[in-house]
Every structure is written in structure tokens, then in C-alpha cells.
Design a protein around this motif. Structure first.
Motif, mmCIF file in Angstrom:
data_model
loop_
_atom_site.group_PDB
_atom_site.id
_atom_site.type_symbol
_atom_site.label_atom_id
_atom_site.label_comp_id
_atom_site.label_asym_id
_atom_site.label_seq_id
_atom_site.Cartn_x
_atom_site.Cartn_y
_atom_site.Cartn_z
ATOM 1 N N PHE A 93 -16.196 9.581 19.444
ATOM 2 C CA PHE A 93 -15.222 9.232 20.481
ATOM 3 C C PHE A 93 -14.976 7.720 20.538
ATOM 4 O O PHE A 93 -13.993 7.283 21.153
ATOM 5 N N THR A 94 -15.830 6.942 19.906
ATOM 6 C CA THR A 94 -15.626 5.493 19.816
ATOM 7 C C THR A 94 -14.982 5.118 18.489
ATOM 8 O O THR A 94 -14.004 4.362 18.448
ATOM 9 N N VAL A 95 -15.522 5.656 17.397
ATOM 10 C CA VAL A 95 -15.096 5.250 16.057
ATOM 11 C C VAL A 95 -13.704 5.768 15.706
ATOM 12 O O VAL A 95 -12.875 5.033 15.173
ATOM 13 N N LEU A 96 -13.427 7.033 16.006
ATOM 14 C CA LEU A 96 -12.150 7.625 15.591
ATOM 15 C C LEU A 96 -10.945 6.983 16.284
ATOM 16 O O LEU A 96 -9.970 6.631 15.612
ATOM 17 N N PRO A 97 -10.977 6.798 17.613
ATOM 18 C CA PRO A 97 -9.861 6.056 18.223
ATOM 19 C C PRO A 97 -9.779 4.622 17.698
ATOM 20 O O PRO A 97 -8.677 4.066 17.578
ATOM 21 N N GLY A 98 -10.927 4.038 17.378
ATOM 22 C CA GLY A 98 -10.935 2.672 16.857
ATOM 23 C C GLY A 98 -10.230 2.565 15.519
ATOM 24 O O GLY A 98 -9.422 1.649 15.296
ATOM 25 N N VAL A 99 -10.518 3.477 14.618
ATOM 26 C CA VAL A 99 -9.895 3.413 13.297
ATOM 27 C C VAL A 99 -8.406 3.734 13.395
ATOM 28 O O VAL A 99 -7.585 3.177 12.650
#
Length: 248
Positions: free
Chosen positions: A76-82
Motif C-alpha cells: 500500500f506504500t510502494v505501489l502508489p509510490g511507483v
């Protein structure tokens, strides 16, 4: 227990029981108690072993659930970030290669307006000075466009570099299919940057600007849509699993 044995033995003797009968009854009574004691001991041991196994399984399950939750939190942090990094990269590269991007009409500015305007630019003092030393309108325009391209290309490269570093840093957390798509669009975006640089340096001719735009539209949006679908599906899957866990 010994006293009880002798008490029973004495009662049997007074009752006139023979030695064989006494021995038989003692064996029966002592054997039954021994079996009962052993059974009770074994039952307690089994209960203890079962409790140990249950406790161990509970620790393992808790550990697995904790790990899964941490992995989901990471997603939930990494995917929106990328996705954000990718969006910024595609938007800026699309602008860089666009043949109709807005460029200031320096040639039509009066000298006083031009001087004030140059001071607002985020250029270095050296580049500002070079612009202010130009006097002919056409020369000013050409000089400004050349310097502006340098800064815009540097900005695009930085944004693209942020995307590259983010993907590399978090690559271990991406599913293989998503990672492959992220790498594919990275290669395609870098090719657009290289082609735009070659165009600026005069290494390509003809309808190169239009070709760049056509290549971008053919490759980048479809890949970006596929990446969006993979990210959305993964996040929705996590949300569904979380909802089921809460409801249960």
C-alpha cells in the motif's frame, strides 16, 4: 499405600483366605492401580504435549499473519509510490517531445520587459547574462530556446531518474509480471529521451518530431494502462482479504 496393602492382607488372613488367593488378589489390585496411575500420567503428558503443539502453532500462525500484514502494508506504500513516479515521468517526457509545447515569445518582447522577465527565470547567473547580452530578437529567441531546452531536459532526466531508482530500490516487492511491465516502460521512456536529444543535436531530420509523438502514443499509454490494471488488481485483492478477515 503400603499400610493399605497390609490392612487388606490382614483382612484376607482373618477371613481364612489361602496364600494363593491372597497373592492373586494382591496382584489384581496392585496391577489395576499401576495401570490407572500410568494411564493418568500418560494422559497428563499427552495434554502437555498437545498444549505445547498448540502454542507452537499459534506462534507460527501469528508470525505468518504478521508477515502477511506487513507485506500488504508495504504494497500500500510502494505501489502508489511507483505509480506516482511513473505518472510524473510520462507526463514530463510527453511534454518534452511534444511539437506544440508552449515556448515564450522572446522575440516580440520589448527590451525593458525582456530584462525583467529574464530575472524571473530559474536559470544560472551565467545563462541569464548570456541572454541579456543578446540584442537581436531572432537571436534572443534562438538563444533562449537553446538554454531552456537544457534546463527542461535536465528536469526530465531527474524525474525519470527518480522513477528508475524507485523501481530498483523496491524491485524485490513487485510481482514478476508487474516488474516486467515497469522495466519495459522504463526502456521505452528512456528511448524517447534519447531520441529527443538526438533531434536537438541535429542527428535526425524530416518529420522526427511527429515520429517521436507517434512512437510515444503507440508504446507508452498501453503499457501504462497495463501497469495501472496490475497495481489496481493487487491493491483491491489486499482490500478484499482485509475485509474478509475483519468480518470473520
Amino acid at each position: 499405600m503400603t499400610d493399605r496393602v497390609f490392612e487388606i492382607f490382614g483382612q484376607l488372613v482373618l477371613a481364612g483366605g489361602g496364600g494363593g488367593l491372597i497373592a492373586y488378589l494382591l496382584t489384581q489390585w496392585l496391577g489395576k492401580k499401576w495401570i490407572e496411575n500410568k494411564f493418568a500420567e500418560r494422559l497428563e503428558q499427552l495434554k502437555h504435549d498437545q498444549n505445547v503443539v498448540v502454542a507452537r502453532l499459534k506462534v507460527e500462525v501469528d508470525s505468518m499473519l504478521s508477515g502477511a500484514l506487513k507485506f500488504q502494508e508495504r504494497d500500500f506504500t510502494v505501489l502508489p509510490g511507483v505509480w506516482e513516479k511513473l505518472y510524473q515521468a510520462t507526463v514530463h517526457i510527453d511534454w518534452l517531445i511534444s511539437p506544440i509545447r508552449e515556448i515564450a515569445d522572446v522575440a516580440s518582447m520589448k527590451d525593458s520587459v525582456f530584462i525583467d522577465w529574464v530575472e524571473t527565470l530559474e536559470f544560472s547567473a551565467m545563462h541569464k547574462g548570456a541572454l541579456l547580452r543578446t540584442t537581436q530578437p531572432e537571436e534572443r529567441q534562438k538563444h533562449y530556446e537553446g538554454i531552456n531546452y537544457i534546463y527542461q531536459m535536465a528536469k526530465v532526466r531527474k524525474i525519470f531518474g527518480d522513477y528508475q531508482r524507485y523501481v530498483q530500490e523496491h524491485a524485490i516487492f513487485f510481482p514478476l509480471d508487474l516488474k516486467a511491465k515497469l522495466m519495459a516502460i522504463e526502456e521505452a521512456l528512456w528511448q524517447q529521451i534519447c531520441d529527443r536529444g538526438a533531434l536537438e543535436e541535429g542527428k535526425v531530420w524530416g518529420g522526427a518530431v511527429q515520429d517521436l509523438g507517434a512512437a510515444f502514443e503507440k508504446v507508452i499509454p498501453p503499457l501504462r494502462d497495463e501497469i495501472e490494471l496490475l497495481i489496481r488488481s493487487r491493491l483491491e485483492s489486499h482490500m478484499k482479504a482485509f475485509s474478509e478477515k475483519v468480518s470473520s
